[in-house]
Design a protein around this motif. Sequence first.
Motif, PDB file in Angstrom:
ATOM      1  N   SER A   1       3.812   0.510 -11.294  1.00 25.27           N
ATOM      2  CA  SER A   1       3.423   0.045  -9.953  1.00 25.27           C
ATOM      3  C   SER A   1       4.643  -0.243  -9.086  1.00 25.27           C
ATOM      4  O   SER A   1       4.664   0.090  -7.891  1.00 25.27           O
ATOM      5  CB  SER A   1       2.564  -1.215 -10.054  1.00 25.27           C
ATOM      6  OG  SER A   1       1.343  -0.928 -10.682  1.00 25.27           O
TER       7      SER A   1
ATOM      8  N   LEU B   1       6.184   3.121  -8.109  1.00 21.22           N
ATOM      9  CA  LEU B   1       5.326   3.803  -7.138  1.00 21.22           C
ATOM     10  C   LEU B   1       5.390   3.173  -5.753  1.00 21.22           C
ATOM     11  O   LEU B   1       5.317   3.864  -4.738  1.00 21.22           O
ATOM     12  CB  LEU B   1       3.876   3.815  -7.616  1.00 21.22           C
ATOM     13  CG  LEU B   1       3.545   4.819  -8.700  1.00 21.22           C
ATOM     14  CD1 LEU B   1       2.150   4.569  -9.241  1.00 21.22           C
ATOM     15  CD2 LEU B   1       3.676   6.253  -8.185  1.00 21.22           C
ATOM     16  N   SER B   2       5.532   1.864  -5.708  1.00 18.42           N
ATOM     17  CA  SER B   2       5.578   1.160  -4.426  1.00 18.42           C
ATOM     18  C   SER B   2       6.942   1.293  -3.755  1.00 18.42           C
ATOM     19  O   SER B   2       7.093   0.979  -2.581  1.00 18.42           O
ATOM     20  CB  SER B   2       5.260  -0.316  -4.617  1.00 18.42           C
ATOM     21  OG  SER B   2       6.339  -0.959  -5.283  1.00 18.42           O
TER      22      SER B   2
ATOM     23  N   GLN C   1       6.931   9.180  -2.318  1.00 17.41           N
ATOM     24  CA  GLN C   1       6.637  10.605  -2.278  1.00 17.41           C
ATOM     25  C   GLN C   1       7.450  11.294  -3.373  1.00 17.41           C
ATOM     26  O   GLN C   1       8.422  10.741  -3.891  1.00 17.41           O
ATOM     27  CB  GLN C   1       6.997  11.184  -0.902  1.00 17.41           C
ATOM     28  CG  GLN C   1       6.216  10.549   0.237  1.00 17.41           C
ATOM     29  CD  GLN C   1       4.728  10.758   0.087  1.00 17.41           C
ATOM     30  OE1 GLN C   1       4.260  11.884  -0.068  1.00 17.41           O
ATOM     31  NE2 GLN C   1       3.964   9.675   0.110  1.00 17.41           N
TER      32      GLN C   1
ATOM     33  N   ASP D   1       0.808  -1.216   0.000  1.00 15.58           N
ATOM     34  CA  ASP D   1       0.000   0.000   0.000  1.00 15.58           C
ATOM     35  C   ASP D   1       0.844   1.270   0.000  1.00 15.58           C
ATOM     36  O   ASP D   1       0.318   2.351  -0.208  1.00 15.58           O
ATOM     37  CB  ASP D   1      -0.934   0.020   1.215  1.00 15.58           C
ATOM     38  CG  ASP D   1      -1.932  -1.120   1.172  1.00 15.58           C
ATOM     39  OD1 ASP D   1      -2.352  -1.545   2.253  1.00 15.58           O
ATOM     40  OD2 ASP D   1      -2.285  -1.564   0.064  1.00 15.58           O
ATOM     41  N   ARG D   2       2.111   1.166   0.255  1.00 22.07           N
ATOM     42  CA  ARG D   2       2.984   2.332   0.307  1.00 22.07           C
ATOM     43  C   ARG D   2       3.124   2.937  -1.086  1.00 22.07           C
ATOM     44  O   ARG D   2       3.207   2.224  -2.074  1.00 22.07           O
ATOM     45  CB  ARG D   2       4.361   1.927   0.811  1.00 22.07           C
ATOM     46  CG  ARG D   2       5.335   3.094   0.839  1.00 22.07           C
ATOM     47  CD  ARG D   2       6.734   2.602   1.189  1.00 22.07           C
ATOM     48  NE  ARG D   2       7.653   3.706   1.294  1.00 22.07           N
ATOM     49  CZ  ARG D   2       8.297   4.255   0.257  1.00 22.07           C
ATOM     50  NH1 ARG D   2       8.124   3.795  -0.952  1.00 22.07           N
ATOM     51  NH2 ARG D   2       9.130   5.260   0.435  1.00 22.07           N
ATOM     52  N   GLU D   3       3.136   4.254  -1.147  1.00 18.85           N
ATOM     53  CA  GLU D   3       3.435   4.936  -2.407  1.00 18.85           C
ATOM     54  C   GLU D   3       4.550   5.936  -2.148  1.00 18.85           C
ATOM     55  O   GLU D   3       4.520   6.653  -1.153  1.00 18.85           O
ATOM     56  CB  GLU D   3       2.214   5.673  -2.956  1.00 18.85           C
ATOM     57  CG  GLU D   3       2.507   6.315  -4.296  1.00 18.85           C
ATOM     58  CD  GLU D   3       1.307   6.953  -4.961  1.00 18.85           C
ATOM     59  OE1 GLU D   3       1.329   8.188  -5.133  1.00 18.85           O
ATOM     60  OE2 GLU D   3       0.365   6.225  -5.306  1.00 18.85           O
TER      61      GLU D   3
ATOM     62  N   ARG E   1       5.365  11.443 -10.720  1.00 16.26           N
ATOM     63  CA  ARG E   1       4.590  10.544  -9.877  1.00 16.26           C
ATOM     64  C   ARG E   1       3.151  10.423 -10.385  1.00 16.26           C
ATOM     65  O   ARG E   1       2.587   9.336 -10.449  1.00 16.26           O
ATOM     66  CB  ARG E   1       4.605  11.013  -8.417  1.00 16.26           C
ATOM     67  CG  ARG E   1       3.959  10.008  -7.461  1.00 16.26           C
ATOM     68  CD  ARG E   1       4.125  10.396  -6.008  1.00 16.26           C
ATOM     69  NE  ARG E   1       3.799  11.768  -5.733  1.00 16.26           N
ATOM     70  CZ  ARG E   1       2.552  12.227  -5.564  1.00 16.26           C
ATOM     71  NH1 ARG E   1       1.518  11.426  -5.661  1.00 16.26           N
ATOM     72  NH2 ARG E   1       2.351  13.510  -5.302  1.00 16.26           N
TER      73      ARG E   1
ATOM     74  N   ARG F   1       1.245   7.031 -11.782  1.00 18.44           N
ATOM     75  CA  ARG F   1      -0.086   6.593 -11.329  1.00 18.44           C
ATOM     76  C   ARG F   1      -1.002   6.327 -12.513  1.00 18.44           C
ATOM     77  O   ARG F   1      -1.748   5.348 -12.525  1.00 18.44           O
ATOM     78  CB  ARG F   1      -0.727   7.669 -10.469  1.00 18.44           C
ATOM     79  CG  ARG F   1      -0.397   7.602  -9.033  1.00 18.44           C
ATOM     80  CD  ARG F   1      -1.368   8.505  -8.292  1.00 18.44           C
ATOM     81  NE  ARG F   1      -0.792   8.985  -7.085  1.00 18.44           N
ATOM     82  CZ  ARG F   1      -1.044  10.154  -6.559  1.00 18.44           C
ATOM     83  NH1 ARG F   1      -1.859  11.001  -7.153  1.00 18.44           N
ATOM     84  NH2 ARG F   1      -0.501  10.512  -5.419  1.00 18.44           N
TER      85      ARG F   1
END
Length: 129
Positions: free
Chosen positions: A47, A50-51, A8, A4-6, A26, A30
């Motif tokens: 993905s 982003l993770s 920054q 669930d982490r994205e 970013r 997405r």
Amino acid sequence: MTADREIQDEELMGIAQDPEQALRLRRSLRTIAGATSLDPALREMASEVLSGRVDVKDAFQDPRYTEAVYQRLHEMRRAADDQTYAERQQAKGQFADWDARQQAELDRERAERDAPVHGSVGVKRSGRR
């Protein structure tokens, strides 16, 4: 690291030239990650970045991902070449509408990012008084 982490924006500063470019990168990642019409390898790459499981620089050097990017660019070029003048004009109008919506969303995200933290009267963003 949880799924669930994205990451920054700051974590993209190794490749982005400034915070604005990091924000846009970013957001683009997405969009790619959520675009079911794109090649699964592109969505996976976005993905993974982003993770935080894959560094953005490493992703751009991975042959699976670069091949998927080049293939998509080729498809886009071919589609553009096949457009009629009327289709190009229509696409320009649609792009202008989309771009205005994106700009409004970017403005909202910038405002959220730059807003003072609630409950921190007299406290600087660094957390020191």
